[in-house]
Scaffold this motif. Sequence first.
Motif, short mmCIF file in Angstrom:
data_model
loop_
_atom_site.label_atom_id
_atom_site.label_comp_id
_atom_site.label_asym_id
_atom_site.label_seq_id
_atom_site.Cartn_x
_atom_site.Cartn_y
_atom_site.Cartn_z
N VAL A 40 0.85 -1.18 0.00
CA VAL A 40 0.00 0.00 0.00
C VAL A 40 0.89 1.24 0.00
O VAL A 40 1.71 1.42 0.91
N LEU A 41 0.73 2.09 -1.02
CA LEU A 41 1.46 3.35 -1.05
C LEU A 41 1.04 4.21 0.13
O LEU A 41 -0.16 4.31 0.43
N GLN A 42 1.99 4.82 0.78
CA GLN A 42 1.70 5.65 1.94
C GLN A 42 1.45 7.09 1.48
O GLN A 42 2.27 7.98 1.63
N VAL A 43 0.26 7.30 0.91
CA VAL A 43 -0.17 8.59 0.38
C VAL A 43 -1.54 8.92 0.94
O VAL A 43 -2.28 8.04 1.38
N GLY A 44 -1.88 10.20 0.94
CA GLY A 44 -3.21 10.63 1.39
C GLY A 44 -3.45 10.45 2.87
O GLY A 44 -4.59 10.39 3.30
N LEU A 45 -2.39 10.39 3.65
CA LEU A 45 -2.52 10.21 5.10
C LEU A 45 -2.71 11.55 5.78
O LEU A 45 -2.33 12.59 5.25
N ASP A 46 -3.28 11.53 7.00
CA ASP A 46 -3.29 12.79 7.73
C ASP A 46 -1.88 13.00 8.29
O ASP A 46 -1.05 12.09 8.31
N MET A 47 -1.58 14.21 8.69
CA MET A 47 -0.21 14.57 9.04
C MET A 47 0.35 13.72 10.19
O MET A 47 1.51 13.30 10.14
N ASP A 48 -0.45 13.47 11.21
CA ASP A 48 0.03 12.68 12.35
C ASP A 48 0.36 11.25 11.94
O ASP A 48 1.36 10.68 12.37
N GLU A 49 -0.50 10.65 11.10
CA GLU A 49 -0.23 9.29 10.62
C GLU A 49 1.03 9.24 9.78
O GLU A 49 1.88 8.37 9.97
N ALA A 50 1.16 10.18 8.85
CA ALA A 50 2.34 10.22 7.98
C ALA A 50 3.61 10.41 8.79
O ALA A 50 4.63 9.75 8.54
N ASP A 51 3.57 11.28 9.77
CA ASP A 51 4.74 11.53 10.61
C ASP A 51 5.11 10.28 11.41
O ASP A 51 6.29 9.93 11.53
N ALA A 52 4.12 9.59 11.94
CA ALA A 52 4.38 8.35 12.69
C ALA A 52 4.98 7.27 11.80
O ALA A 52 5.91 6.56 12.20
N VAL A 53 4.48 7.15 10.57
CA VAL A 53 5.02 6.16 9.63
C VAL A 53 6.46 6.51 9.27
O VAL A 53 7.35 5.65 9.29
N ALA A 54 6.72 7.78 8.95
CA ALA A 54 8.08 8.20 8.60
C ALA A 54 9.05 7.95 9.74
O ALA A 54 10.16 7.44 9.51
N ASP A 55 8.64 8.26 10.95
CA ASP A 55 9.50 8.01 12.11
C ASP A 55 9.77 6.52 12.29
O ASP A 55 10.90 6.10 12.54
N ALA A 56 8.72 5.72 12.16
CA ALA A 56 8.87 4.27 12.34
C ALA A 56 9.75 3.66 11.26
O ALA A 56 10.60 2.82 11.55
N LEU A 57 9.58 4.09 10.02
CA LEU A 57 10.39 3.55 8.94
C LEU A 57 11.84 4.01 9.01
O LEU A 57 12.73 3.33 8.50
N SER A 58 12.08 5.15 9.64
CA SER A 58 13.44 5.69 9.72
C SER A 58 14.29 5.02 10.78
O SER A 58 15.50 5.14 10.77
N THR A 59 13.65 4.31 11.70
CA THR A 59 14.39 3.62 12.74
C THR A 59 14.65 2.18 12.32
O THR A 59 13.90 1.60 11.57
N GLU A 60 15.71 1.61 12.81
CA GLU A 60 16.06 0.22 12.46
C GLU A 60 15.76 -0.69 13.64
O GLU A 60 16.06 -0.34 14.77
N PRO A 61 15.26 -1.85 13.45
CA PRO A 61 14.66 -2.39 12.23
C PRO A 61 13.24 -1.89 12.09
O PRO A 61 12.53 -1.75 13.08
N PRO A 62 12.75 -1.64 10.87
CA PRO A 62 11.41 -1.10 10.68
C PRO A 62 10.30 -1.96 11.23
O PRO A 62 9.37 -1.44 11.80
#
Length: 82
Positions: A40-62
């Motif tokens: 699922v492309l991570q598009v069209g999210l509200d800002m809080d969801e998108a920020d949480a996803v970006a933070d989670a993906l940026s840490t290792e291991p995802p």
Amino acid sequence: MTQPLLSARAELIRYDIRRDRAGWTVYDVRSGAIAVIDEVLQVGLDMDEADAVADALSTEPPSASLAGIMPRFAWFQAPARP
């Protein structure tokens, strides 16, 4: 001149968010590609969801990072809005 700045940013942050037509998109700072979770492309999210996803993906291991936020957000079970 922007290339060194981009390289420095990519070293610090792997995923970031940007505005799209329907909300916010999570993207890979290094490649510019849109983040995909469970096909699922991570598009069209509200800002809080998108920020949480970006933070989670940026840490290792995802996968370990995403496990902690999965129950809070239904977008992991439903496709992103087009």
